[in-house]
Write a protein that holds these residues in place. Structure first.
Motif, PDB file in Angstrom:
ATOM      1  N   GLU A  82       0.831  -1.210   0.000  1.00 31.38           N
ATOM      2  CA  GLU A  82       0.000   0.000   0.000  1.00 31.38           C
ATOM      3  C   GLU A  82       0.867   1.262   0.000  1.00 31.38           C
ATOM      4  N   ASN A  83       2.003   1.215   0.687  1.00 32.29           N
ATOM      5  CA  ASN A  83       2.879   2.387   0.711  1.00 32.29           C
ATOM      6  C   ASN A  83       3.573   2.605  -0.629  1.00 32.29           C
ATOM      7  N   VAL A  84       3.873   1.517  -1.320  1.00 30.70           N
ATOM      8  CA  VAL A  84       4.440   1.639  -2.670  1.00 30.70           C
ATOM      9  C   VAL A  84       3.435   2.349  -3.574  1.00 30.70           C
ATOM     10  N   VAL A  85       2.179   1.926  -3.482  1.00 32.25           N
ATOM     11  CA  VAL A  85       1.112   2.543  -4.283  1.00 32.25           C
ATOM     12  C   VAL A  85       0.959   4.018  -3.894  1.00 32.25           C
ATOM     13  N   SER A  86       0.960   4.302  -2.597  1.00 29.02           N
ATOM     14  CA  SER A  86       0.830   5.697  -2.145  1.00 29.02           C
ATOM     15  C   SER A  86       1.978   6.559  -2.655  1.00 29.02           C
ATOM     16  N   LEU A  87       3.188   6.037  -2.609  1.00 24.90           N
ATOM     17  CA  LEU A  87       4.337   6.803  -3.096  1.00 24.90           C
ATOM     18  C   LEU A  87       4.253   7.041  -4.605  1.00 24.90           C
ATOM     19  N   GLN A  88       3.787   6.040  -5.345  1.00 20.31           N
ATOM     20  CA  GLN A  88       3.596   6.219  -6.791  1.00 20.31           C
ATOM     21  C   GLN A  88       2.568   7.320  -7.055  1.00 20.31           C
ATOM     22  N   LYS A  89       1.444   7.269  -6.318  1.00 20.02           N
ATOM     23  CA  LYS A  89       0.411   8.302  -6.468  1.00 20.02           C
ATOM     24  C   LYS A  89       0.971   9.677  -6.115  1.00 20.02           C
ATOM     25  N   MET A  90       1.750   9.737  -5.046  1.00 25.06           N
ATOM     26  CA  MET A  90       2.324  11.021  -4.639  1.00 25.06           C
ATOM     27  C   MET A  90       3.234  11.581  -5.732  1.00 25.06           C
ATOM     28  N   GLY A  91       3.986  10.705  -6.384  1.00 23.58           N
ATOM     29  CA  GLY A  91       4.829  11.148  -7.491  1.00 23.58           C
ATOM     30  C   GLY A  91       3.996  11.691  -8.636  1.00 23.58           C
ATOM     31  N   ASN A  92       2.940  10.957  -9.000  1.00 24.94           N
ATOM     32  CA  ASN A  92       2.058  11.400 -10.091  1.00 24.94           C
ATOM     33  C   ASN A  92       1.410  12.738  -9.763  1.00 24.94           C
ATOM     34  N   SER A  94       2.439  14.991  -7.635  1.00 27.24           N
ATOM     35  CA  SER A  94       3.457  16.054  -7.583  1.00 27.24           C
ATOM     36  C   SER A  94       3.728  16.586  -8.987  1.00 27.24           C
ATOM     37  N   PHE A  95       3.826  15.674  -9.957  1.00 28.70           N
ATOM     38  CA  PHE A  95       4.021  16.110 -11.343  1.00 28.70           C
ATOM     39  C   PHE A  95       2.802  16.890 -11.842  1.00 28.70           C
ATOM     40  N   PHE A  96       1.603  16.448 -11.458  1.00 28.62           N
ATOM     41  CA  PHE A  96       0.380  17.163 -11.826  1.00 28.62           C
ATOM     42  C   PHE A  96       0.416  18.593 -11.267  1.00 28.62           C
ATOM     43  N   ILE A  97       0.806  18.738 -10.011  1.00 26.45           N
ATOM     44  CA  ILE A  97       0.884  20.073  -9.403  1.00 26.45           C
ATOM     45  C   ILE A  97       1.914  20.927 -10.135  1.00 26.45           C
ATOM     46  N   ALA A  98       3.036  20.329 -10.510  1.00 26.99           N
ATOM     47  CA  ALA A  98       4.050  21.082 -11.261  1.00 26.99           C
ATOM     48  C   ALA A  98       3.486  21.563 -12.599  1.00 26.99           C
ATOM     49  N   VAL A  99       2.767  20.690 -13.306  1.00 33.19           N
ATOM     50  CA  VAL A  99       2.180  21.061 -14.598  1.00 33.19           C
ATOM     51  C   VAL A  99       1.125  22.157 -14.417  1.00 33.19           C
ATOM     52  N   MET A 100       0.265  22.003 -13.414  1.00 35.60           N
ATOM     53  CA  MET A 100      -0.757  23.025 -13.155  1.00 35.60           C
ATOM     54  C   MET A 100      -0.112  24.350 -12.765  1.00 35.60           C
ATOM     55  N   SER A 101       1.021  24.289 -12.108  1.00 39.24           N
ATOM     56  CA  SER A 101       1.739  25.513 -11.742  1.00 39.24           C
ATOM     57  C   SER A 101       2.309  26.192 -12.984  1.00 39.24           C
ATOM     58  N   VAL A 102       2.722  25.390 -13.967  1.00 42.71           N
ATOM     59  CA  VAL A 102       3.169  25.957 -15.244  1.00 42.71           C
ATOM     60  C   VAL A 102       1.987  26.646 -15.927  1.00 42.71           C
ATOM     61  N   ILE A 122      10.924  17.905  -8.157  1.00 42.34           N
ATOM     62  CA  ILE A 122      11.848  17.153  -7.296  1.00 42.34           C
ATOM     63  C   ILE A 122      11.069  16.204  -6.384  1.00 42.34           C
ATOM     64  N   ALA A 123       9.949  16.682  -5.809  1.00 36.66           N
ATOM     65  CA  ALA A 123       9.123  15.828  -4.943  1.00 36.66           C
ATOM     66  C   ALA A 123       8.584  14.629  -5.723  1.00 36.66           C
ATOM     67  N   GLY A 124       8.175  14.859  -6.969  1.00 40.11           N
ATOM     68  CA  GLY A 124       7.676  13.768  -7.801  1.00 40.11           C
ATOM     69  C   GLY A 124       8.755  12.731  -8.071  1.00 40.11           C
ATOM     70  N   LEU A 125       9.937  13.207  -8.435  1.00 42.24           N
ATOM     71  CA  LEU A 125      11.051  12.285  -8.676  1.00 42.24           C
ATOM     72  C   LEU A 125      11.417  11.524  -7.404  1.00 42.24           C
ATOM     73  N   PHE A 126      11.488  12.237  -6.290  1.00 45.87           N
ATOM     74  CA  PHE A 126      11.821  11.626  -5.009  1.00 45.87           C
ATOM     75  C   PHE A 126      10.793  10.554  -4.644  1.00 45.87           C
ATOM     76  N   SER A 127       9.518  10.846  -4.829  1.00 42.65           N
ATOM     77  CA  SER A 127       8.459   9.884  -4.510  1.00 42.65           C
ATOM     78  C   SER A 127       8.569   8.635  -5.376  1.00 42.65           C
ATOM     79  N   LYS A 128       8.861   8.821  -6.656  1.00 47.37           N
ATOM     80  CA  LYS A 128       8.987   7.675  -7.562  1.00 47.37           C
ATOM     81  C   LYS A 128      10.180   6.796  -7.171  1.00 47.37           C
TER      82      LYS A 128
END
Length: 148
Positions: A82-92, A94-102, A122-128
């Motif tokens: 479940e934590n692997v899944v949560s970390l994958q979601k957090m990475g996704n 984080s990238f979504f937030i970066a794109v929306m910020s652009v 960076i948070a997205g990469l770290f989470s992945k």
């Protein structure tokens, strides 16, 4: 000391989650109010509400996943799928937030938004990467459990 840190972290995550719901839900009103001080926010009112709503949802999902992971830490069983899944979601997300910020930067750019974009990439990469580490730890734990 560890108990204080754990309790403080749990309370902080809970506060961030519930306060985030309140802030996101009241965006249409708060942006109008903030627009009295920062006129550029109401010049693009609809875009601003939509963009910040999307950013708020992304942040809420991130904090929700952090709370899920933290729950397994409290239970002293953090190397679970479940934590692997949560970390994958957090990475996704984080990238979504970066794109929306652009996208938000297209409406109006600030130096702070540039920093936000870099932080969430960076948070997205770290989470992945952390998800990969946790996946290996879970695999190793499962192999060890089968051996015993």
């Amino acid at each position: 000391m560890k108990d204080k840190l754990t309790l403080t972290t749990k309370l902080l995550l809970d506060f961030m989650f519930y306060a985030g719901i309140g802030v996101t839900a009241t965006l249409p009103f708060s942006i109008r109010k903030i627009g009295e001080i920062l006129p550029y926010m109401v010049e693009h009112y609809e875009e601003t509400v939509v963009i910040y709503f999307a950013l708020g949802i992304g942040a809420l999902v991130l904090v929700r996943e952090l709370r899920r992971i933290f729950k397994t830490v409290l239970e002293e069983d953090c190397f679970v799928r479940e934590n692997v899944v949560s970390l994958q979601k957090m990475g996704n997300w984080s990238f979504f937030i970066a794109v929306m910020s652009v996208v938000r930067s297209i409406v109006y750019m600030t130096v702070a938004m540039g920093v936000v974009i870099v932080v969430f990439v960076i948070a997205g990469l770290f989470s992945k990467v952390l998800a990969c580490v946790f996946e290996e730890a879970v695999r190793y734990k499962e192999e060890t459990d089968l051996t015993i």
